[in-house]
Design an enzyme around this catalytic site. Structure first.
Site, PDB file in Angstrom:
ATOM      1  N   LYS A  25       0.842  -1.206   0.000  1.00  0.00           N
ATOM      2  CA  LYS A  25       0.000   0.000   0.000  1.00  0.00           C
ATOM      3  C   LYS A  25       0.880   1.259   0.000  1.00  0.00           C
ATOM      4  O   LYS A  25       2.086   1.181   0.281  1.00  0.00           O
ATOM      5  CB  LYS A  25      -0.906  -0.019   1.240  1.00  0.00           C
TER       6      LYS A  25
ATOM      7  N   TYR B 276      13.581  31.767   3.926  1.00  0.00           N
ATOM      8  CA  TYR B 276      12.391  32.503   4.342  1.00  0.00           C
ATOM      9  C   TYR B 276      12.454  32.925   5.809  1.00  0.00           C
ATOM     10  O   TYR B 276      12.937  32.179   6.673  1.00  0.00           O
ATOM     11  CB  TYR B 276      11.155  31.623   4.156  1.00  0.00           C
TER      12      TYR B 276
HETATM   13  C1  LIG Z   1      -0.236  -1.732   6.873  1.00  0.00           C
HETATM   14  C2  LIG Z   1      -0.795  -3.006   7.383  1.00  0.00           C
HETATM   15  C3  LIG Z   1       0.024  -4.139   7.527  1.00  0.00           C
HETATM   16  C4  LIG Z   1       1.532  -4.094   7.389  1.00  0.00           C
HETATM   17  O1  LIG Z   1       2.096  -3.591   8.590  1.00  0.00           O
HETATM   18  P1  LIG Z   1       3.686  -3.466   8.818  1.00  0.00           P
HETATM   19  O2  LIG Z   1       3.818  -3.007  10.214  1.00  0.00           O
HETATM   20  O3  LIG Z   1       4.156  -2.434   7.852  1.00  0.00           O
HETATM   21  O4  LIG Z   1       4.264  -4.801   8.549  1.00  0.00           O
HETATM   22  C5  LIG Z   1      -0.588  -5.340   7.880  1.00  0.00           C
HETATM   23  N1  LIG Z   1      -1.928  -5.412   8.085  1.00  0.00           N
HETATM   24  C6  LIG Z   1      -2.740  -4.345   7.970  1.00  0.00           C
HETATM   25  C7  LIG Z   1      -4.206  -4.487   8.231  1.00  0.00           C
HETATM   26  C8  LIG Z   1      -2.201  -3.097   7.639  1.00  0.00           C
HETATM   27  O5  LIG Z   1      -3.005  -2.026   7.570  1.00  0.00           O
END
Ligand SMILES: *Cc1c(COP(=O)(O)O)cnc(C)c1O
Length: 372
Positions: free
Chosen positions: A37, A263
């Site tokens: 993701k 700035y």
């Molecule tokens: C993002 C996510 C993961 C992965 O988590 P990490 O800590 O990056 O390994 C696993 N399960 C869900 C439901 C997530 O939202």
């Protein structure tokens, strides 16, 4: 010398190392889901997913349906779980064979309606149960209601049961985590029988994989570990950060005592000061918090602290104490000396946020380096 320009250099060999390391922590029968993701945590979803598919990951996960579509458009044929689908484009989810996480009764109703309208049979879905994260998830009290709906909906079939650990990285919360695991065990021990078939069961993120062997069930969901971080300095020894953020000096200037930089004139020179302009800014994901000395980049191996406020497209660093020229490489973070984890912690955040914040206009370049 040909300058390479600003880039996030991603080492696919290090990704392979992390994948194999995490896989070595789970049993052979446990499936491995790669979480890609948020543009694969900023590293570039398509090349990362293609490499992971080649390495043999069993599953992918994205947060949203659109991210899954991007994978399908680019040759990803493995199953893709959508962690956080929304109701406005469930048709697209079905058209592209994406497996939704059903996190509420409302979502179950919406999805079965879409599946029915599209004349699906046994379309694979995953049911997420809330065991203590208190984010998304079906309340365990609603199981019977959900089962009833599933039994009367031949257009869907449960392929997986999911929950999410709230504090798997924090061993101080082990009692709470074991309660979450036990609750998920209860749910997954009885549900398949009631459904009449076996399913996937998944609860562990990276820290769950590393800290809680009894939370692996028959699939794990690894995100940050693939990108080189284990939420614990000790685990980081076995993982390799896969990205370096590198740029080149655009201009060098020397000012006298009393003159100011950037700035709002936050940096006032006490002495003659020579500094370099670096073509990266908060518009690229190097946030304003890193200004005024909060970040040290490295130029020719030497530390150069930021001077004054970070602009949208550039920031300035003090090079009074070193030899440097226009075009020299500027390393913002790298896997060895100054990691993105360190940089994030210096600003009071975590590597996840720093990495996912690196914007699209920073070119991603993929290399194969075996450093260890
Ligand atoms: C993002 C996510 C993961 C992965 O988590 P990490 O800590 O990056 O390994 C696993 N399960 C869900 C439901 C997530 O939202």
């Amino acid at each position: 010398m040909q300058l390479k320009g600003t880039r996030l250099e991603v080492n696919l060999e290090a990704l392979a190392h992390n994948y194999h390391y995490l896989r070595s922590k789970i049993s052979k029968d446990t499936k491995f889901m790669s979480v890609v993701k948020a543009n694969a945590y900023g590293h570039g979803i398509v090349p990362i997913a293609q490499k992971l598919q080649e390495l043999g990951t069993d599953y992918f996960a994205t947060a949203y349906i659109e991210e899954g579509v991007e994978l399908r458009d680019n040759g990803i044929i493995k199953p893709i779980l959508i962690l956080h689908p929304q109701q406005h484009n469930l048709d697209l989810c079905i058209d592209r064979c994406l497996e939704p996480v059903i996190y509420s009764v409302e979502m179950l109703d919406a999805f079965t309606a879409s599946a029915k309208a599209k004349q699906q049979q046994s379309y694979p879905i995953h049911l997420e149960f809330n065991t203590g994260m208190n984010r998304l998830g079906i309340d365990p009290k609603e199981i019977d209601k959900v089962l009833e709906k599933i039994h009367s909906s031949p257009e869907v079939k449960v392929r997986g049961l999911q929950s999410h650990l709230a504090a798997s990285e924090d061993l101080g919360e082990a009692v709470f985590t074991q309660k979450q695991i036990a609750l998920f065990e209860d749910i997954t021990a009885t549900l398949p029988q009631k459904l009449g078939y076996e399913v996937l069961k998944h609860e562990s993120n990276t820290s769950g994989i590393l800290n809680y062997k009894n939370a692996h069930f028959n699939m794990v969901r690894a995100g940050i570990g693939l990108y080189g971080f284990g939420n614990d300095a000790q685990y980081d020894l076995n993982l390799q950060p896969i990205a370096s953020l590198i740029s080149n000096i655009s201009q060098i200037r020397t000012i006298e005592a009393g003159e100011t930089v950037s700035y709002n004139r936050k940096f006032v020179a006490k002495d003659r000061t020579t500094y370099a302009v670096v073509p990266l800014g908060h518009g690229d994901g190097v946030n304003r918090i890193y200004g005024c000395g909060k970040l040290e980049v490295r130029i020719n191996g030497k530390p150069a602290p930021t001077l004054g406020i970070i602009c949208m497209d550039m920031f300035m660093v003090d090079i009074s104490a070193m030899e440097a020229k226009v075009g020299d490489e500027v390393v913002i973070f790298d896997p060895q000396i100054h990691t993105s984890r360190q940089m994030a912690e210096d600003a009071g955040t975590i590597s996840y946020e720093l990495l996912t914040g690196i914007q699209k206009r920073v070119r991603r370049v993929y290399v194969n380096n075996s450093s260890k």
